[in-house]
Design a protein around this motif. Structure first.
Motif, mmCIF file in Angstrom:
data_model
loop_
_atom_site.group_PDB
_atom_site.id
_atom_site.type_symbol
_atom_site.label_atom_id
_atom_site.label_comp_id
_atom_site.label_asym_id
_atom_site.label_seq_id
_atom_site.Cartn_x
_atom_site.Cartn_y
_atom_site.Cartn_z
ATOM 1 N N ALA A 196 0.989 -1.383 0.000
ATOM 2 C CA ALA A 196 -0.039 -0.122 0.039
ATOM 3 C C ALA A 196 0.771 1.226 -0.073
ATOM 4 N N LEU A 197 2.337 1.638 0.671
ATOM 5 C CA LEU A 197 2.473 2.568 0.432
ATOM 6 C C LEU A 197 3.285 2.735 -0.612
ATOM 7 N N GLU A 198 3.948 1.341 -1.119
ATOM 8 C CA GLU A 198 4.596 2.375 -2.643
ATOM 9 C C GLU A 198 3.845 2.021 -3.748
ATOM 10 N N ARG A 199 2.285 1.824 -3.486
ATOM 11 C CA ARG A 199 1.428 2.528 -4.377
ATOM 12 C C ARG A 199 1.141 3.969 -4.347
ATOM 13 N N LEU A 200 0.753 4.504 -2.564
ATOM 14 C CA LEU A 200 0.542 5.483 -2.418
ATOM 15 C C LEU A 200 1.974 6.445 -2.419
ATOM 16 N N ASP A 201 2.994 5.961 -2.975
ATOM 17 C CA ASP A 201 4.437 6.578 -2.787
ATOM 18 C C ASP A 201 3.951 6.463 -4.693
ATOM 19 N N GLN A 202 3.859 6.142 -5.182
ATOM 20 C CA GLN A 202 3.685 6.463 -6.938
ATOM 21 C C GLN A 202 2.378 7.026 -7.447
ATOM 22 N N ALA A 203 1.537 6.961 -6.426
ATOM 23 C CA ALA A 203 0.205 8.204 -6.947
ATOM 24 C C ALA A 203 0.567 9.485 -6.253
ATOM 25 N N ALA A 204 1.540 10.039 -4.848
ATOM 26 C CA ALA A 204 1.445 10.835 -4.629
ATOM 27 C C ALA A 204 2.608 11.749 -6.050
ATOM 28 N N ARG A 205 3.680 11.328 -6.253
ATOM 29 C CA ARG A 205 4.973 11.088 -7.964
ATOM 30 C C ARG A 205 3.779 11.785 -8.344
ATOM 31 N N GLU A 206 2.660 11.228 -9.148
ATOM 32 C CA GLU A 206 2.083 11.285 -10.034
ATOM 33 C C GLU A 206 1.606 12.882 -9.804
ATOM 34 N N ALA A 207 0.824 12.706 -8.451
ATOM 35 C CA ALA A 207 0.273 14.360 -8.464
ATOM 36 C C ALA A 207 1.100 15.196 -7.597
ATOM 37 N N ALA A 208 2.885 15.178 -7.505
ATOM 38 C CA ALA A 208 3.864 16.129 -7.194
ATOM 39 C C ALA A 208 3.161 16.692 -5.794
ATOM 40 N N ILE A 209 2.542 15.256 -4.881
ATOM 41 C CA ILE A 209 2.492 15.997 -3.042
ATOM 42 C C ILE A 209 3.321 15.168 -2.578
ATOM 43 N N PRO A 210 4.084 15.909 -1.848
ATOM 44 C CA PRO A 210 5.652 14.832 -1.543
ATOM 45 C C PRO A 210 4.568 14.335 -0.322
ATOM 46 N N LEU A 211 5.428 13.134 0.201
ATOM 47 C CA LEU A 211 5.972 12.025 0.708
ATOM 48 C C LEU A 211 6.208 11.399 1.588
ATOM 49 N N SER A 212 5.864 11.467 2.770
ATOM 50 C CA SER A 212 6.961 11.515 3.795
ATOM 51 C C SER A 212 6.430 9.794 4.868
ATOM 52 N N LEU A 213 7.674 9.722 5.807
ATOM 53 C CA LEU A 213 6.827 8.973 6.738
ATOM 54 C C LEU A 213 7.090 8.850 8.462
ATOM 55 N N ASP A 214 6.182 8.891 8.742
ATOM 56 C CA ASP A 214 5.788 9.470 10.263
ATOM 57 C C ASP A 214 7.193 8.402 10.922
#
Length: 611
Positions: A196-214
């Motif tokens: 799920a994190l891998e899919r979220l990371d790819q989607a965040a890249r495509e939406a140009a929204i930075p993603l970090s992990l708590d």
């Protein structure tokens, strides 16, 4: 930055089944205002610089703005509010911004009515969205916090795109993987959470929204099929291997990040077999997982590089590199930027740009890859409006194949595009960038730039894989982008992120034949070749150009190299000594400095006179 989480209360208006913080009633001794204030004071006295107000649901308190104001008055550099935002009104949002709230981190396990099932709050998502918009309208930067649990494994990847479609400005997504809950059955299994994190990371890249992990709710980086791809989510510090609630498994004994990774959360290990974990062995992954101290301090360290532009006629012009984005869509081994960091805060970037404008200097907007930041155009416009004499974009141009973005940059006032291209063909470039297919995209981006008034400067970084390719590179530029300039750089082990190996960093003498041939081709084609005198160039005594062009170059200000360079014995006799950086320390350790020779004014030169 040392971060302290301060509990404000323990009740909540929502009922997530996996939450381990919520209680059915408040404990008076914990929720009393003086008790909360004392916890804030104690955290700051122990050295915390960021205070996170959390719960329960903090907005259930009537004195929340007063808590924020107190924390700022006692010295907190940042105050963050963790909230579901369902109770936030326009009035509360204004009072929070007036009190000094830095960031609102809004809990959003899904986007849409699906979230109501998870939070057990019918209509809650609509209230959360309204509260988030009120926070944004008040001027508070917004982060979205998404826990990954069993109920939302198939939902989280849709969040970035739906946020973008809803036109909700989000500075970053913060994912977490809870490993402990009143009912363990509500938690995601390790493999499901990782996918799920891998899919979220790819989607965040495509939406140009930075993603970090708590970092307080993270699974170990070895959980992923491709750890290098997700390394930017982590910020492991050397010596940070000890953390309460974590345990070691057999794989840790041979893992290259064992000195900075705390291991596996103990509750997770009790449910998942130890055989699920495997050691990381690639040094490249270790480097991408690492920060020096904390995420905030690393961002502060790398956000701005204050430099000077040395003109050929002896003048010094302030020059600032401002990194608006750390993540990148390429992965060059010689990159010294911490590309695993989340994007810096907008207010910090704007402050740096305003400083450039006040200094009347040159602004170099850089990254990572700055075109991944949705505020790029606004930053260019701000710099031009506030007095920057030149605005340069340092980019790989992969996204500039979109002619609309290129024209928008021209209209915003961009003066120079400094484009990284490290080979004459995909077989060379894509190996260096570790991003197959991006050579052609960069070439199309350069085609689009060539249709504008933006000055194009191509940056060719000499390294072992491309050291013989420079002549063909110059031929490509002359044929396809003849109005462009070429900047010559040489890879250097500037930080721990760059491997200090001969397989990456060649000896200068091995570069010179191809460099000299490429320069002859460039002269015949009328193409300017620059960069020898920069920190990323080569010692001026070795540059295959007429040294007379360097005698009027401005001297390097004392201490400007930060101790990164060393001098050879020949440098003491060289008349370019104060204008040349010398040898990068890492190069000297690898290859020595015997190649240096003294340059004396008036000595015979076999090079043509400067044009």
């Amino acid at each position: 930055m040392r971060v302290a989480r301060v509990l404000t209360n323990e009740t909540c208006n929502q009922g997530c089944s996996f939450c381990s913080a919520r209680r059915p009633a408040e404990r008076p001794e914990l929720v009393r205002p003086r008790s909360v204030l004392a916890r804030i004071d104690a955290a700051l006295a122990e050295g915390a610089r960021e205070v996170v107000l959390t719960g329960g649901e903090p907005t259930m308190r009537r004195d929340l703005a007063a808590l924020v104001k107190h924390a700022r008055a006692r010295g907190a550099e940042r105050v963050v509010l963790e909230t579901n935002a369902a109770l936030v009104t326009e009035s509360l949002a204004r009072s929070l911004v007036d009190a000094g709230l830095s960031i609102a981190r809004v809990h959003m396990p899904a986007f849409g009515p699906e979230a109501d099932v998870i939070t057990r709050d019918e209509g809650g998502f609509s209230a959360t969205l309204a509260g988030a918009r009120a926070l944004v309208a008040a001027g508070i930067p917004l982060e979205i916090a998404t826990p990954i649990v069993r109920e939302n494994l198939e939902l989280v990847a849709s969040i970035p795109g739906r946020l973008r479609a809803a036109d909700l400005p989000v500075s970053r997504l913060v994912a977490s993987v809870p490993v402990d809950a009143p009912d363990p059955a509500t938690l995601a299994p390790l493999e499901g959470a990782a996918r799920a994190l891998e899919r979220l990371d790819q989607a965040a890249r495509e939406a140009a929204i930075p993603l970090s992990l708590d970092p307080g709710a993270a699974i170990p980086p070895c959980s992923f099929e491709r750890p290098a791809r997700l390394a930017h989510l982590y910020a492991l510090s050397p010596g940070g291997a000890t953390r309460p609630g974590h345990a070691r498994v057999a794989a840790c004994s041979t893992c290259v990040v064992a000195d900075r990774c705390p291991g596996v959360p103990s509750p997770l290990l009790s449910r998942e077999p130890a055989s699920r974990f495997r050691p990381l062995t690639e040094d490249r992954v270790r480097r991408k997982l690492t920060v020096i101290s904390s995420i905030r301090e690393q961002i502060d360290r790398e956000l701005v590089t204050r430099d000077v532009h040395r003109t050929p006629d002896g003048h010094l012009v302030p020059s600032y590199i401002v990194r608006i984005q750390f993540q990148c869509n390429q992965a060059c081994d010689f990159c010294f930027v911490s590309t695993h960091l989340p994007a810096p805060e907008e207010e910090d970037v704007r402050r740096a740009i305003l400083e450039v404008g006040r200094a009347g200097g040159v602004l170099q907007i850089s990254g990572g890859e700055p075109t991944l930041n949705g505020r790029l155009l606004a930053y260019v416009e701000l710099a031009k409006r506030e007095g920057a004499i030149t605005v340069e974009l340092q980019t790989n141009a992969v996204r500039l194949a979109d002619a609309g973005l290129t024209r928008s940059l021209e209209e915003a006032g961009l003066d120079v595009a400094f484009v990284s291209l490290h080979g004459s063909r995909a077989e060379v470039s894509d190996v260096i960038t570790r991003a197959p297919g991006t050579f052609e995209k960069t070439a199309r981006g350069l085609d689009a730039l060539a249709q504008t008034k933006i000055q194009v400067r191509l940056n060719f970084v000499f390294c072992a894989p491309n050291r013989a390719d420079f002549p063909d590179f110059v031929r490509l530029v002359a044929a396809r982008w003849p109005a462009a300039q070429i900047n010559v750089s040489v890879v250097g082990g500037f930080t721990d992120l760059v491997p200090r190996t001969e397989s990456l960093i060649p000896r200068y003498g091995d570069l010179l034949p191809a460099m000299r041939e490429g320069l002859e081709i460039a002269r015949a084609a009328g193409i300017s070749v620059l960069g020898f005198e920069s920190m990323c160039g080569i010692p001026l005594c070795l540059a295959p150009v007429d040294p007379r062009g360097f005698f009027d170059l401005a001297e390097i200000p004392a201490g400007h190299d930060g101790g990164e360079f060393v001098r050879a014995e020949a440098c003491g006799r060289c008349e370019l000594n104060t204008r040349c950086f010398g040898f990068r320390r890492s190069y000297a350790e690898l290859h020595g400095t015997a190649e240096a020779r003294a340059v004396v004014r008036g000595a015979h030169s076999s090079f043509p006179p400067p044009s």
